[in-house]
Design an enzyme around this catalytic site. Structure first.
Site, PDB file in Angstrom:
ATOM      1  CE  LYS A   2      -0.073  69.239  -1.405  1.00  0.00           C
ATOM      2  NZ  LYS A   2       0.699  70.211  -2.183  1.00  0.00           N
TER       3      LYS A   2
ATOM      4  CE  LYS B 181       2.186  65.988  -2.314  1.00  0.00           C
ATOM      5  NZ  LYS B 181       2.504  67.326  -2.681  1.00  0.00           N
TER       6      LYS B 181
END
Ligand code: PBG
Length: 328
Positions: free
Chosen positions: A195, A248
């Site tokens: 992330k 992400k």
């Protein structure tokens, strides 16, 4: 063999043939719809920067979930906006916490809808950081405790999957252990493994009211310039027991999706985040792009790069388009 014996266009002249040799098929089964649930009753606050998305109070969330399920999308990812926040996110661990309450309400009405709970503290802390602040920064090991408590509480409420998005070191192992000790060994963990500290999360922070009040998330989320580090993050999460690993954002990180898919034989999720969604919506509204075609192209690219699961605010719209294509 080369030209003129080989002509790549030969397979492109007929639409039946083009369909036959299509390599990547987007399916409604791949899609997860994120939803925002807030306190109160009869709330349906439009999120300005994310057209078509709302902060919903529980009963409106249940209605929205019915629409999602009717579209063919069978999984949602829930984010909570609590009435009160606190210093360490303990409000997220309460039996009557906002996502816990929402989960019970959804399960009562739509038993088969698969509920994934995002686990993080940023929506629940007064300062908007993803964990407990000690000496001006998020303290890793203290935060692990609230994340584990939050996860167990959500499992007790009936969520089907836990998705930690905080980027603390060691949280997957800690959560796995806590779930197992509470006899939730059947609940999978989808880890936000790679992330990145991305500017693409801007609209989400309006939606979830989770922007940090000071500083930024650079001491826990990854530097968008790094790829080898992403592989190490994914490797560690797998070793700690992650069942699904996530990259992400998605669009600007498709090289990471591809690398993760090829280096690990694991189910991979990609999060087509708020800013990616809003860019398509905004340019579509202006008439600068063909919104529906761009949406499908983006989602297909994410799948082509290696994602098995795509978390996207386009999920319901995309499902309707995919069904239309299949019925043609
Ligand atoms: C919580 C969380 C965020 C997103 C998902 N979980 C925001 C953040 O890290 O600031 C972003 C999702 C999106 O932009 O759509 N930590």
């Amino acid at each position: 063999m080369a030209f003129p014996e080989t002509r790549m266009r030969r397979l492109r002249y007929n639409s039946v043939l083009r369909d036959m040799v299509t390599e990547t098929h987007l399916s409604v089964d791949d899609l997860v719809m994120p939803l925002f649930v807030c306190a109160g009753t009869n709330v349906r606050n439009p999120i300005g920067s994310m057209p078509g998305n709302y902060q919903l109070s529980v009963e409106n969330l249940v209605e929205e979930c019915k629409k999602v399920y009717a579209s063919g999308v069978r999984a949602v990812l829930l984010f909570g906006i609590p009435a009160e926040k606190d210093e360490d996110g303990s409000v997220a661990c309460e039996h009557n916490g906002i996502v816990q309450t929402a989960t019970r309400a959804i399960k009562k009405e739509i038993e088969d809808l698969y509920i994934i709970a995002d686990v993080c503290n940023c929506e629940y802390t007064t300062h908007g950081h993803c964990g407990t602040i000690i000496d001006g920064d998020v303290d890793n090991d203290t935060t692990l405790e609230t994340l584990a408590r939050q996860s167990v509480s959500l499992a007790e409420a009936g969520v089907d999957m836990i998705a930690p998005s905080d980027m603390m070191d060691g949280r997957v192992g800690k959560i796995r252990k806590a779930l197992d000790e509470a006899h939730f060994e059947k609940i999978p963990i989808m880890a936000y493994s790679a992330k990145f500290a991305s500017a693409f999360y801007g609209p989400f922070r309006d939606a979830a009211e989770s922007a940090p009040k000071f500083g930024n998330r650079a001491t826990y989320q990854m530097n968008p310039a790094n790829s080898n580090e992403a592989v190490r993050e994914v490797q560690l999460d797998i070793e700690e027991g992650a069942d699904i690993v996530m990259v992400k954002p998605a669009m600007a990180f498709l090289d990471i999706v591809y690398r993760v898919k090829t280096e690990f034989k694991m189910p991979v999720a990609a999060y087509n985040v708020s800013g990616e969604f809003s860019m398509v919506k905004a340019t579509g509204e202006k008439g600068w792009i063909d919104e529906a075609r761009v949406m499908i192209e983006v989602l297909t690219s994410i799948k082509r790069a290696g994602a098995d699961i795509i978390i996207t605010y386009h999920a319901v719209e995309a499902a309707n388009i995919i069904k239309g294509i299949n019925e043609q």
